[in-house]
Design a protein around this motif. Sequence first.
Motif, PDB file in Angstrom:
ATOM      1  N   ASP A 179       0.821  -1.184   0.000  1.00 24.43           N
ATOM      2  CA  ASP A 179       0.000   0.000   0.000  1.00 24.43           C
ATOM      3  C   ASP A 179       0.876   1.263   0.000  1.00 24.43           C
ATOM      4  OD1 ASP A 179      -2.651  -0.952  -0.037  1.00 24.43           O
ATOM      5  OD2 ASP A 179      -2.786  -1.129   2.110  1.00 24.43           O
ATOM      6  N   GLY A 180       0.755   2.019   1.115  1.00 22.84           N
ATOM      7  CA  GLY A 180       1.250   3.389   1.172  1.00 22.84           C
ATOM      8  C   GLY A 180       2.729   3.603   0.985  1.00 22.84           C
ATOM      9  N   ASP A 181       3.561   2.704   1.473  1.00 25.50           N
ATOM     10  CA  ASP A 181       5.003   2.869   1.264  1.00 25.50           C
ATOM     11  C   ASP A 181       5.691   1.502   1.328  1.00 25.50           C
ATOM     12  OD1 ASP A 181       4.584   2.726   4.047  1.00 25.50           O
ATOM     13  OD2 ASP A 181       6.467   3.770   4.470  1.00 25.50           O
ATOM     14  N   ALA A 182       5.514   0.736   0.263  1.00 28.95           N
ATOM     15  CA  ALA A 182       6.059  -0.629   0.260  1.00 28.95           C
ATOM     16  C   ALA A 182       7.580  -0.640   0.387  1.00 28.95           C
ATOM     17  CB  ALA A 182       5.620  -1.361  -1.004  1.00 28.95           C
ATOM     18  N   LEU A 183       8.221   0.506   0.107  1.00 28.03           N
ATOM     19  CA  LEU A 183       9.682   0.533   0.206  1.00 28.03           C
ATOM     20  C   LEU A 183      10.156   0.377   1.653  1.00 28.03           C
ATOM     21  CD1 LEU A 183      12.166   0.913  -1.681  1.00 28.03           C
ATOM     22  CD2 LEU A 183      12.184   3.314  -0.989  1.00 28.03           C
ATOM     23  N   VAL A 184       9.251   0.503   2.600  1.00 27.69           N
ATOM     24  CA  VAL A 184       9.629   0.357   4.008  1.00 27.69           C
ATOM     25  C   VAL A 184      10.021  -1.096   4.333  1.00 27.69           C
ATOM     26  CG1 VAL A 184       7.344  -0.218   4.963  1.00 27.69           C
ATOM     27  CG2 VAL A 184       8.939   1.135   6.330  1.00 27.69           C
ATOM     28  N   VAL A 185       9.588  -2.013   3.493  1.00 30.59           N
ATOM     29  CA  VAL A 185       9.808  -3.446   3.737  1.00 30.59           C
ATOM     30  C   VAL A 185      11.302  -3.787   3.640  1.00 30.59           C
ATOM     31  CG1 VAL A 185       9.332  -5.729   2.721  1.00 30.59           C
ATOM     32  CG2 VAL A 185       7.499  -4.039   2.965  1.00 30.59           C
ATOM     33  N   ARG A 186      11.728  -4.755   4.442  1.00 29.29           N
ATOM     34  CA  ARG A 186      13.155  -5.109   4.439  1.00 29.29           C
ATOM     35  C   ARG A 186      13.588  -5.543   3.031  1.00 29.29           C
ATOM     36  NH1 ARG A 186      12.993 -10.812   5.010  1.00 29.29           N
ATOM     37  NH2 ARG A 186      10.966 -11.349   5.865  1.00 29.29           N
ATOM     38  N   THR A 187      14.813  -5.201   2.723  1.00 29.28           N
ATOM     39  CA  THR A 187      15.319  -5.395   1.363  1.00 29.28           C
ATOM     40  C   THR A 187      15.284  -6.868   0.943  1.00 29.28           C
ATOM     41  OG1 THR A 187      16.669  -3.441   1.605  1.00 29.28           O
ATOM     42  CG2 THR A 187      17.334  -4.974  -0.113  1.00 29.28           C
ATOM     43  N   SER A 188      15.592  -7.774   1.861  1.00 32.30           N
ATOM     44  CA  SER A 188      15.650  -9.194   1.471  1.00 32.30           C
ATOM     45  C   SER A 188      14.284  -9.678   0.980  1.00 32.30           C
ATOM     46  CB  SER A 188      16.152 -10.049   2.634  1.00 32.30           C
ATOM     47  OG  SER A 188      15.327  -9.853   3.755  1.00 32.30           O
ATOM     48  N   LEU A 189      13.201  -9.215   1.635  1.00 35.47           N
ATOM     49  CA  LEU A 189      11.865  -9.632   1.187  1.00 35.47           C
ATOM     50  C   LEU A 189      11.528  -8.988  -0.160  1.00 35.47           C
ATOM     51  CD1 LEU A 189       9.186 -11.055   1.482  1.00 35.47           C
ATOM     52  CD2 LEU A 189       8.414  -9.231   3.012  1.00 35.47           C
ATOM     53  N   LEU A 190      11.851  -7.709  -0.300  1.00 27.74           N
ATOM     54  CA  LEU A 190      11.586  -7.058  -1.596  1.00 27.74           C
ATOM     55  C   LEU A 190      12.322  -7.783  -2.717  1.00 27.74           C
ATOM     56  CD1 LEU A 190      11.717  -3.249  -0.661  1.00 27.74           C
ATOM     57  CD2 LEU A 190       9.709  -4.553  -1.384  1.00 27.74           C
ATOM     58  N   LEU A 191      13.554  -8.184  -2.446  1.00 29.48           N
ATOM     59  CA  LEU A 191      14.330  -8.885  -3.486  1.00 29.48           C
ATOM     60  C   LEU A 191      13.685 -10.214  -3.848  1.00 29.48           C
ATOM     61  CD1 LEU A 191      17.985  -8.111  -2.329  1.00 29.48           C
ATOM     62  CD2 LEU A 191      16.826  -7.256  -4.385  1.00 29.48           C
ATOM     63  N   GLU A 192      13.164 -10.887  -2.854  1.00 28.39           N
ATOM     64  CA  GLU A 192      12.504 -12.173  -3.117  1.00 28.39           C
ATOM     65  C   GLU A 192      11.252 -11.955  -3.987  1.00 28.39           C
ATOM     66  OE1 GLU A 192      11.704 -14.321   0.481  1.00 28.39           O
ATOM     67  OE2 GLU A 192      10.892 -16.041  -0.608  1.00 28.39           O
ATOM     68  N   LEU A 193      10.514 -10.893  -3.682  1.00 24.83           N
ATOM     69  CA  LEU A 193       9.299 -10.617  -4.463  1.00 24.83           C
ATOM     70  C   LEU A 193       9.650 -10.195  -5.888  1.00 24.83           C
ATOM     71  CD1 LEU A 193       7.302  -8.618  -1.742  1.00 24.83           C
ATOM     72  CD2 LEU A 193       7.137 -11.070  -2.289  1.00 24.83           C
ATOM     73  N   LEU A 194      10.686  -9.374  -6.005  1.00 25.24           N
ATOM     74  CA  LEU A 194      11.108  -8.933  -7.351  1.00 25.24           C
ATOM     75  C   LEU A 194      11.581 -10.128  -8.178  1.00 25.24           C
ATOM     76  CD1 LEU A 194      12.956  -5.666  -6.276  1.00 25.24           C
ATOM     77  CD2 LEU A 194      10.959  -5.757  -7.796  1.00 25.24           C
ATOM     78  N   ALA A 195      12.281 -11.052  -7.531  1.00 24.64           N
ATOM     79  CA  ALA A 195      12.763 -12.245  -8.250  1.00 24.64           C
ATOM     80  C   ALA A 195      11.572 -13.086  -8.705  1.00 24.64           C
ATOM     81  CB  ALA A 195      13.684 -13.057  -7.343  1.00 24.64           C
ATOM     82  N   TYR A 196      10.556 -13.171  -7.842  1.00 25.89           N
ATOM     83  CA  TYR A 196       9.372 -13.958  -8.219  1.00 25.89           C
ATOM     84  C   TYR A 196       8.705 -13.338  -9.452  1.00 25.89           C
ATOM     85  CZ  TYR A 196       5.410 -17.044  -7.822  1.00 25.89           C
ATOM     86  OH  TYR A 196       4.480 -18.019  -8.100  1.00 25.89           O
ATOM     87  N   VAL A 197       8.586 -11.999  -9.414  1.00 28.96           N
ATOM     88  CA  VAL A 197       7.960 -11.304 -10.553  1.00 28.96           C
ATOM     89  C   VAL A 197       8.755 -11.577 -11.828  1.00 28.96           C
ATOM     90  CG1 VAL A 197       7.489  -9.017 -11.532  1.00 28.96           C
ATOM     91  CG2 VAL A 197       6.878  -9.496  -9.149  1.00 28.96           C
ATOM     92  N   LYS A 198      10.057 -11.444 -11.717  1.00 23.86           N
ATOM     93  CA  LYS A 198      10.916 -11.632 -12.902  1.00 23.86           C
ATOM     94  C   LYS A 198      10.780 -13.040 -13.481  1.00 23.86           C
ATOM     95  CE  LYS A 198      15.601 -10.414 -14.188  1.00 23.86           C
ATOM     96  NZ  LYS A 198      16.863  -9.911 -13.670  1.00 23.86           N
ATOM     97  N   ASN A 199      10.677 -14.011 -12.596  1.00 23.78           N
ATOM     98  CA  ASN A 199      10.672 -15.408 -13.051  1.00 23.78           C
ATOM     99  C   ASN A 199       9.305 -15.916 -13.489  1.00 23.78           C
ATOM    100  OD1 ASN A 199      13.397 -15.645 -12.585  1.00 23.78           O
ATOM    101  ND2 ASN A 199      13.112 -16.244 -10.444  1.00 23.78           N
ATOM    102  N   HIS A 200       8.227 -15.235 -13.050  1.00 25.00           N
ATOM    103  CA  HIS A 200       6.897 -15.786 -13.329  1.00 25.00           C
ATOM    104  C   HIS A 200       6.012 -14.901 -14.183  1.00 25.00           C
ATOM    105  CE1 HIS A 200       8.297 -18.112  -9.894  1.00 25.00           C
ATOM    106  NE2 HIS A 200       7.511 -19.084 -10.343  1.00 25.00           N
ATOM    107  N   PHE A 201       6.455 -13.680 -14.447  1.00 24.70           N
ATOM    108  CA  PHE A 201       5.672 -12.783 -15.324  1.00 24.70           C
ATOM    109  C   PHE A 201       6.580 -12.414 -16.495  1.00 24.70           C
ATOM    110  CE2 PHE A 201       3.824 -12.440 -11.153  1.00 24.70           C
ATOM    111  CZ  PHE A 201       2.453 -12.332 -11.362  1.00 24.70           C
ATOM    112  N   PRO A 202       6.526 -13.199 -17.572  1.00 30.35           N
ATOM    113  CA  PRO A 202       7.537 -13.070 -18.633  1.00 30.35           C
ATOM    114  C   PRO A 202       7.577 -11.713 -19.329  1.00 30.35           C
ATOM    115  CG  PRO A 202       5.751 -14.563 -19.285  1.00 30.35           C
ATOM    116  CD  PRO A 202       5.551 -14.264 -17.841  1.00 30.35           C
ATOM    117  N   TYR A 203       6.460 -10.969 -19.280  1.00 26.13           N
ATOM    118  CA  TYR A 203       6.429  -9.705 -20.032  1.00 26.13           C
ATOM    119  C   TYR A 203       6.477  -8.463 -19.147  1.00 26.13           C
ATOM    120  CZ  TYR A 203       5.188 -13.074 -23.541  1.00 26.13           C
ATOM    121  OH  TYR A 203       5.212 -14.165 -24.354  1.00 26.13           O
TER     122      TYR A 203
END
Length: 289
Positions: free
Chosen positions: A71-95
């Motif tokens: 929601d309001g400021d997702a950047l507040v989340v710890r970096t390791s979790l954000l990296l895991e989510l970004l990796a998931y996006v990269k690997n599962h949403f091809p476009y």
Amino acid sequence: MQYEGDVYRPPSEARSLIIQVTIGCSHNTCTFCHMYSDKKFRVRKREEILRDLEECSRDYGEYVSRVFFADGDALVVRTSLLLELLAYVKNHFPYVERVTAYGTASDVLRKSEEELRVLRAAGLEMIYLGAESGDDDILLQIRKGQTAQELIDAGRKLKRCGIKTSVTLISGLGGPEGMEKHALNSARLINEMNPEYASILSLSLRPDSPMAQEVARGERKLLTADQTVEETEMFLQAIDSPGTIFRSNHASNYVALAGVFNEDIPDMLRQLEEAKARKRYRPDWMRDL
Ligand code: SF4
């Protein structure tokens, strides 16, 4: 996937897949803001977020080109979790072309440059930074929790780390007496940050926000349409931020503007003058967001 409460996103994320990484805003004290007042802030459980991503990737992964972390400021989340989510996006949403999120200056300043660079490399392309004003008195009054210098430092830090910034300001926050300092200091803020994007919304208050109650008690005055335009004119006249893409075409704005700094400023000033001369403003009933 079921969203929790009302979900907000920037206008430019209208076609994005929105994933709630947090619920609410970690700051949640700005007096004009009603968006997350009914939510108690928390970071969602990793498993819940991943379950949402998995469900979306299975059902329509190939149709998603943009992802917005709410929601309001997702950047507040710890970096390791954000990296895991970004990796998931990269690997599962091809476009997917980009991932973006809201972030506060405090969120940016709390992370190291190395963390921000790693997040950028993992796909975090842009942070939407709600600065609201570049004037310290106004920032204090609206309980933004940040100074103009902290906002500038955050913007510059994101730039150094390759993350684009979209900075939002709100016209009218200083009232009629504070128009000039709000306009000039906000222009200085943008000039010093030189962000990729900047936008101005017009103040639009829900009756239950603390600022609306200040207005009702007679402690604060709102700007008229003419004053709002004059404030934007002062802002544009003081801008020197080459290349920044500027938008002031949100539903809350009296006059819709769009252009690139500095080259389109004369044209935008002409449009404002014309709108003021002809009183050609978006009516209040259409601005009732
Ligand atoms: S304006 Fe932004 S930082 Fe302030 S309370 Fe609302 S969501 Fe949070």
